[in-house]
Design an enzyme around this catalytic site. Structure first.
Site, short mmCIF file in Angstrom:
data_model
loop_
_atom_site.label_atom_id
_atom_site.label_comp_id
_atom_site.label_asym_id
_atom_site.label_seq_id
_atom_site.Cartn_x
_atom_site.Cartn_y
_atom_site.Cartn_z
N GLY A 216 0.74 -1.29 0.28
CA GLY A 216 0.08 -0.08 0.09
C GLY A 216 0.96 1.18 -0.09
N GLY A 236 -0.15 7.07 -10.77
CA GLY A 236 -1.57 7.17 -10.17
C GLY A 236 -1.77 8.54 -10.09
N SER A 237 -2.37 8.78 -8.80
CA SER A 237 -3.31 10.00 -8.79
C SER A 237 -2.25 11.21 -8.48
CB SER A 237 -4.50 9.86 -7.75
OG SER A 237 -3.80 9.54 -6.38
N GLU A 258 3.62 10.45 -13.18
CA GLU A 258 2.64 10.30 -14.43
C GLU A 258 1.21 10.31 -13.66
OE1 GLU A 258 3.68 10.57 -17.42
OE2 GLU A 258 5.74 10.40 -16.90
N LEU A 259 0.52 11.22 -13.77
CA LEU A 259 -0.56 11.60 -12.88
C LEU A 259 -2.02 11.47 -13.71
CD1 LEU A 259 1.05 13.90 -10.62
CD2 LEU A 259 1.17 11.48 -10.47
N GLY A 260 -3.01 11.84 -13.09
CA GLY A 260 -4.34 11.83 -13.51
C GLY A 260 -4.67 12.79 -14.73
N CYS A 292 -6.32 6.97 -17.17
CA CYS A 292 -5.83 8.22 -16.97
C CYS A 292 -6.22 9.13 -18.21
CB CYS A 292 -4.63 8.44 -16.69
SG CYS A 292 -3.43 7.54 -18.17
N GLU A 386 -11.56 14.65 -12.29
CA GLU A 386 -11.26 13.29 -12.83
C GLU A 386 -12.57 12.37 -12.20
OE1 GLU A 386 -7.89 10.93 -11.83
OE2 GLU A 386 -7.54 10.42 -13.95
N PHE A 388 -13.11 9.08 -13.10
CA PHE A 388 -12.60 7.64 -13.19
C PHE A 388 -13.92 6.78 -13.21
CE2 PHE A 388 -8.63 5.15 -12.64
CZ PHE A 388 -8.02 5.95 -13.45
P1 NAD Z 1 -3.46 6.24 -6.42
O1 NAD Z 1 -2.39 7.17 -6.38
O2 NAD Z 1 -4.07 5.97 -5.04
O3 NAD Z 1 -2.26 4.71 -6.43
C1 NAD Z 1 -1.53 4.57 -7.35
C2 NAD Z 1 -0.29 3.76 -6.67
O4 NAD Z 1 0.25 4.59 -5.62
C3 NAD Z 1 -0.76 2.47 -5.97
O5 NAD Z 1 0.19 1.64 -6.03
C4 NAD Z 1 -0.69 2.96 -4.33
O6 NAD Z 1 -0.43 1.77 -3.56
C5 NAD Z 1 0.30 4.13 -4.65
N1 NAD Z 1 0.39 5.13 -3.49
C6 NAD Z 1 -0.79 5.71 -3.02
N2 NAD Z 1 -0.33 6.64 -2.22
C7 NAD Z 1 0.82 6.69 -2.10
C8 NAD Z 1 1.90 7.50 -1.28
N3 NAD Z 1 1.37 8.58 -0.41
N4 NAD Z 1 3.21 7.16 -1.47
C9 NAD Z 1 3.78 6.30 -2.37
N5 NAD Z 1 2.81 5.38 -2.99
C10 NAD Z 1 1.69 5.79 -2.96
O7 NAD Z 1 -4.04 6.14 -7.57
P2 NAD Z 1 -5.30 5.48 -7.87
O8 NAD Z 1 -6.41 5.98 -7.87
O9 NAD Z 1 -5.56 4.06 -7.65
O10 NAD Z 1 -5.18 5.10 -9.53
C11 NAD Z 1 -5.96 5.85 -10.51
C12 NAD Z 1 -5.10 7.40 -10.64
O11 NAD Z 1 -3.82 6.85 -11.51
C13 NAD Z 1 -5.99 8.26 -11.65
O12 NAD Z 1 -5.75 9.55 -11.13
C14 NAD Z 1 -5.39 8.04 -13.01
O13 NAD Z 1 -5.52 9.09 -13.81
C15 NAD Z 1 -3.88 7.75 -12.60
N6 NAD Z 1 -3.05 7.16 -13.75
C16 NAD Z 1 -2.17 7.97 -14.40
C17 NAD Z 1 -1.60 7.41 -15.48
C18 NAD Z 1 -0.68 8.31 -16.27
O14 NAD Z 1 0.14 7.64 -16.93
N7 NAD Z 1 -0.49 9.68 -16.08
C19 NAD Z 1 -1.94 6.02 -15.93
C20 NAD Z 1 -2.81 5.27 -15.23
C21 NAD Z 1 -3.54 5.82 -14.09
#
Ligand code: NAD
Length: 491
Positions: A216, A236-237, A258-260, A292, A386, A388
């Site tokens: 996590g 991720g987000s 690489e974010l949302g 994303c 966003e 999703f």
């Molecule tokens: P999230 O940020 O909650 O989680 C993504 C990853 O990060 C998971 O493995 C999670 O365990 C980890 N994580 C979360 N908080 C963290 C922290 N404080 N420190 C370290 N690791 C942490 O994202 P999500 O909501 O599960 O996924 C969807 C998001 O990802 C959407 O915003 C989507 O747009 C984005 N996304 C971006 C791309 C891109 O290439 N730009 C691709 C796919 C998804």
């Protein structure tokens, strides 16, 4: 694709374990792998805590120099073999991606196809020149600069395209000589982690070079602070990325974020309405809008707004949602109940604020209906957030300038599409958009191994992943000067 169904991902091999050089129990305990469509338990994986991450990072650091010293041809051969294994086991792996992430079959197949493409492209990059000869300020002195790996790269990936979003960073990092500690989202630990560990294990990657530790946010934060990890590649987000940037920055690590996205598809009044509707529906509803690059806003010129909205709504009403494993459905489940609640709250907010609900708007458990909202306006959550989820948000505009102004109001800047009967007009609009990826006469969901993928604003920190960005992101320069012998200085 040459496929064969067998037991490549044998549950007994990884049950309750992570890949720490070999399959081992972790200190962080275990978690179930669930099917979001049925809640069936598919297995369990070892979960990493800070102790596991520290151990994995240390092992990776020890293994990295020998990996970097391997001939580029040897690294490339291992990567190509890993790609072969993805393709050869496609049928079985597609089944895992469908069951674990709620993907329909074509989306899961795209993950294998693109996943193998990313690995093969990284293998090719390993064979590219990695240095330059610089001009010299003195006779008899040579100046060269070469790209060297950072050391250990920490990869953190999300649930939605778990295989592709993990492997695009892992393969790139490995190709240029880094070792990797990878933390997939625990909800998709198999598709985003176990599969990747298995292909590299069988491809002959030396033990220790790749560590796969599902976990996590706590495990992710431990990676950002670990002294043996030199770079973090995070997908991720924006909220998660901001936290990762903060912690990694404190420890002076290179960070790729690489974010949302909240991605605009602009439809101009000379567009073919049926084709534009199909683009908008695909961009908004593919993988339940959990991408994303999903089309977050459909900006449509006023004179064609009603016609386009009706066509998208008609499509939405005929897109069946259900368990992807049981039949031919267009939409699978949303990843979690919490995410369903978030989608519902944004749709409800839009309707309460005056948006017209033309299709969908509700859910049956995890199955959210393909939804169409017309008359979405700035100020509504549906305009800027966003979602999703499978929600097409239509916003109408009068002039091309107004379309640009509306799209550029968004905090995110990942992808955009412009559809028009005139290429020149679409280009003129597109070139003014603040995004990292622009698709003329296409919707917003596009990707692949050759493009430098990334976004502006809230979509990232200016980094790019893939294509020509591999050397840029996953290596750094070393400048070396050489004189035939040492010479004296004035003092
Ligand atoms: P999230 O940020 O909650 O989680 C993504 C990853 O990060 C998971 O493995 C999670 O365990 C980890 N994580 C979360 N908080 C963290 C922290 N404080 N420190 C370290 N690791 C942490 O994202 P999500 O909501 O599960 O996924 C969807 C998001 O990802 C959407 O915003 C989507 O747009 C984005 N996304 C971006 C791309 C891109 O290439 N730009 C691709 C796919 C998804």
């Amino acid at each position: 694709m040459n496929t064969q169904a067998h037991n490549f991902i044998a549950v007994e091999q990884w049950q309750g374990k992570a890949f720490l050089g070999d399959w081992s129990a972790t200190c962080g305990g275990v978690t179930d792998v669930n099917n979001p469509a049925t809640c069936a338990v598919l297995g369990s994986v070892g979960i990493g805590n800070a102790t596991d991450i520290a151990e994995a990072a240390q092992q990776a650091r020890l293994a990295q120099p020998a990996w970097a010293a391997r001939l580029p041809l040897e690294r490339a051969a291992i990567l190509n073999k890993a790609a072969d294994l993805l393709e050869r086991n496609a049928e079985e792996l597609i089944g895992w991606i469908m069951r674990e992430s709620g993907s329909i079959q074509p989306k899961a197949a795209i993950e294998i196809e693109h996943g193998a493409g990313f690995v093969r492209h990284a293998a090719a990059v390993a064979l590219e020149p990695n240095g330059i000869l610089l001009p010299s300020m003195e006779a008899d002195r040579s100046n060269t600069a070469k790209r060297v790996p950072h050391g250990v790269v920490g990869v953190i990936s999300p649930f939605n395209f778990p295989l592709v979003l993990s492997i695009r960073a892992i393969a790139a990092a490995l190709a240029v000589g880094n070792a990797v500690v990878h933390k997939p989202d625990p909800r998709t630990a198999v598709s985003g982690g176990i599969i990747i560990a298995r292909i590299f294990e069988d491809a002959g990657l030396p033990s220790g070079v790749l560590q796969v530790v599902p976990g996590g946010a706590d495990a992710g934060e431990a990676m950002c602070a670990d002294p043996n990890i030199a770079m973090i590649s995070f997908t991720g987000s924006a909220a998660g990325g901001s936290k990762v940037g903060e912690v990694a920055g404190r420890h002076l690590k290179k960070v790729q974020l690489e974010l949302g996205g909240k991605n605009s598809l602009i439809v101009l009044d000379d567009a073919d309405l049926d084709i534009a509707a199909s683009n908008a529906a695909w961009g908004s509803f593919l993988h339940q809008g959990q991408i994303c690059m999903s089309t977050g806003l459909v900006l449509v010129q006023k004179s064609i707004a009603e016609g386009l909205a009706n066509r998208i709504a008609e499509k939405a009403r005929h897109l069946p949602a259900g368990d992807p494993s049981t039949g031919r459905v267009a939409l699978g489940p949303i990843i979690s109940d919490a995410q369903v609640a978030k989608i519902q709250s944004i749709v409800d907010d839009a309707v309460a604020a005056g948006s017209r609900l033309l299709a969908g708007g509700g859910h049956d458990g995890r199955y959210y209906q393909a939804t169409v909202l017309a008359d979405v306006k700035p100020g509504m959550l549906a305009f800027g957030e966003e979602i999703f989820g499978p929600v097409a948000c239509l916003v109408s505009f009068e002039t091309d300038d107004e379309a640009v102004e509306l799209a550029n109001r968004l905090d995110y800047g990942l992808a955009a599409g412009v559809i028009s009967g005139s290429l020149a007009r679409a280009r003129a609009v597109g070139e003014r958009l603040n995004v990292g990826q622009l698709h003329i006469n296409d919707q917003t969901v596009n990707g692949g191994p050759f493009a430098p993928f990334g976004g502006r604003g809230r979509s990232g920190n200016g980094s790019r992943i893939g294509g020509p960005a591999i050397w840029e992101e996953f290596t750094q320069w070393v400048w070396t000067s050489e004189k035939p012998q040492a010479t004296p200085y004035p003092f």
